[in-house]
Design an enzyme around this catalytic site. Structure first.
Site, PDB file in Angstrom:
ATOM      1  N   GLU A 189      20.416 -53.360 -19.449  1.00 36.90           N
ATOM      2  CA  GLU A 189      20.419 -54.287 -20.597  1.00 36.90           C
ATOM      3  C   GLU A 189      20.341 -55.739 -20.133  1.00 36.90           C
ATOM      4  OE1 GLU A 189      23.549 -53.345 -23.393  1.00 36.90           O
ATOM      5  OE2 GLU A 189      23.383 -51.195 -22.993  1.00 36.90           O
ATOM      6  N   HIS A 235      16.403 -60.396 -21.318  1.00 37.41           N
ATOM      7  CA  HIS A 235      16.500 -61.863 -21.316  1.00 37.41           C
ATOM      8  C   HIS A 235      15.237 -62.533 -20.762  1.00 37.41           C
ATOM      9  CE1 HIS A 235      20.678 -61.958 -22.522  1.00 37.41           C
ATOM     10  NE2 HIS A 235      21.015 -61.133 -21.543  1.00 37.41           N
ATOM     11  N   ASP A 288      17.154 -66.635 -10.299  1.00 34.57           N
ATOM     12  CA  ASP A 288      16.436 -66.242 -11.499  1.00 34.57           C
ATOM     13  C   ASP A 288      15.623 -64.986 -11.177  1.00 34.57           C
ATOM     14  OD1 ASP A 288      14.656 -66.005 -13.624  1.00 34.57           O
ATOM     15  OD2 ASP A 288      14.242 -68.142 -13.753  1.00 34.57           O
ATOM     16  N   GLN A 291      29.542 -66.152 -13.920  1.00 28.84           N
ATOM     17  CA  GLN A 291      29.627 -64.698 -13.798  1.00 28.84           C
ATOM     18  C   GLN A 291      29.694 -64.270 -12.329  1.00 28.84           C
ATOM     19  OE1 GLN A 291      26.594 -62.675 -16.181  1.00 28.84           O
ATOM     20  NE2 GLN A 291      28.062 -62.620 -17.850  1.00 28.84           N
TER      21      GLN A 291
END
Length: 345
Positions: free
Chosen positions: A176, A180, A158, A135
């Site tokens: 959004e 995760h 992270d 990404q």
């Protein structure tokens, strides 16, 4: 420019995973989830691997069907999906009070669609944090194409362990993305740490609503489908989310579920009972064409083995999202604006 052709989709499946390893990655990803015998604690313990596999496998499908901004939005009647997505991003920038010269962090930035839009809208410098190499590489390509390299950059890391000093940013947002996180308090504490005192954090969070009944088998099935199709360790309730923010040290300025007052249902683009010209690829017939195309390209060896299985679990996710929206047990847009106190007590 967003990748939108059939070959773009086919060759993008798997991201940075070697093409010969895609099928095995799909199998490993599926095993994390309830539908395939997996459990919540396993997903939380292996969240980084699970989420990385998910975005390597799913990103090209997202870009093909949705564009550069991978999120939902409340929508006015007569407003297109693309218009609503931009307005949703602008709303976040306005809530944060972003101004030229501010240094801003996008937590879990995807391929940078919102990052580029918000940087243009607010004339700020935005850093996108993402732990998925594929990404980030796509985001950098799109930055170059948009001429946004000076105002937008990416850091691979992270978000549970950010590589930034304390009090680094004038504003932080997440769209959004922190859904995760294996631990909401832990992720919010990291955001709190790198945010300057007196400044704000705003987000759209995926949550189960007050209508969700954990003892209802149908509700649990819908929740499991959303987790499988979206790379989630678990889906927290809005109350759990709010409690986690407070435990992290934030002052809550405002919070509400933006799905409640949306004139057009947020899940409408995924509802196969409706037809849309502007969102044709998301319609029932559009999905059938995509599914057939992926099968054909996989059979021909152009798309890697396992591509059709990715398409299948993403369709299952769409079904779960629509069902969750109809039952009002799930929202992808629980909004909150919180502040880091000027002095910590």
């Amino acid at each position: 420019m967003s990748k939108s052709g059939a070959l773009d989709l086919a060759t993008g499946v798997g991201g940075k995973i070697k093409k010969e390893d895609v099928q095995s990655a799909v199998e490993q990803y599926e095993k994390y989830h309830v539908c395939f015998g997996g459990g919540e604690e396993t997903r939380k313990a292996n969240y980084s691997d699970m989420v990385n596999k998910y975005y390597d496998l799913a990103t090209s499908f997202y870009e093909f069907g949705w564009g550069e901004s991978f999120h939902f939005a409340p929508r006015w009647k007569g407003e297109s999906l693309r218009e609503s997505i931009k307005r949703h991003e602008h709303f976040l920038a306005l809530q944060l009070g972003l101004k030229p010269g501010m240094k801003v962090l996008d937590v879990g930035c995807g391929i940078g669609g919102p990052l580029r839009e918000i940087a243009r809208f607010s004339s700020t410098s935005i850093t996108g944090l993402n732990n998925n190499e594929y990404q980030i590489s796509r985001g950098r390509e799109l930055n170059r194409a948009a001429g946004s390299c000076e105002s937008c950059n990416f850091v691979k890391a992270d978000f549970m362990k950010m590589p930034f000093p304390d009090n680094s940013f004038d504003g932080i947002y997440a769209i959004e993305a922190t859904c995760h996180a294996p631990d909401a308090v832990g992720s919010y504490k990291e955001i709190y740490r790198v945010l300057k005192p007196g400044q704000h954090f705003a987000a759209y969070e995926w949550c189960m609503t007050d209508h969700f009944d954990p003892d209802n088998e149908s509700h649990q099935k819908t929740k499991a489908e959303i987790e499988l199709g979206n790379g989630l360790p678990d889906i927290r309730t809005t109350k759990q989310c709010l409690d986690a923010l407070k435990l992290a040290g934030f002052e809550v300025i405002s919070e509400r579920d933006l799905a409640v007052d949306s004139p057009v249902s947020w899940y409408l683009p995924l509802d196969t009972s409706r037809f849309s010209i502007t969102s044709f690829r998301l319609t029932s017939f559009g999905r059938f064409i995509t599914r057939t195309m992926v099968k054909t390209l996989e059979f021909a060896g152009i798309a890697p083995a396992g591509s059709n299985r990715v398409s299948s679990f993403l369709e299952k996710a769409a079904e779960g999202l629509v069902e969750g929206g109809r039952k009002e047990i799930f929202t992808p847009m629980y909004f909150f604006l919180v502040r880091k106190p000027l002095s910590e007590s």
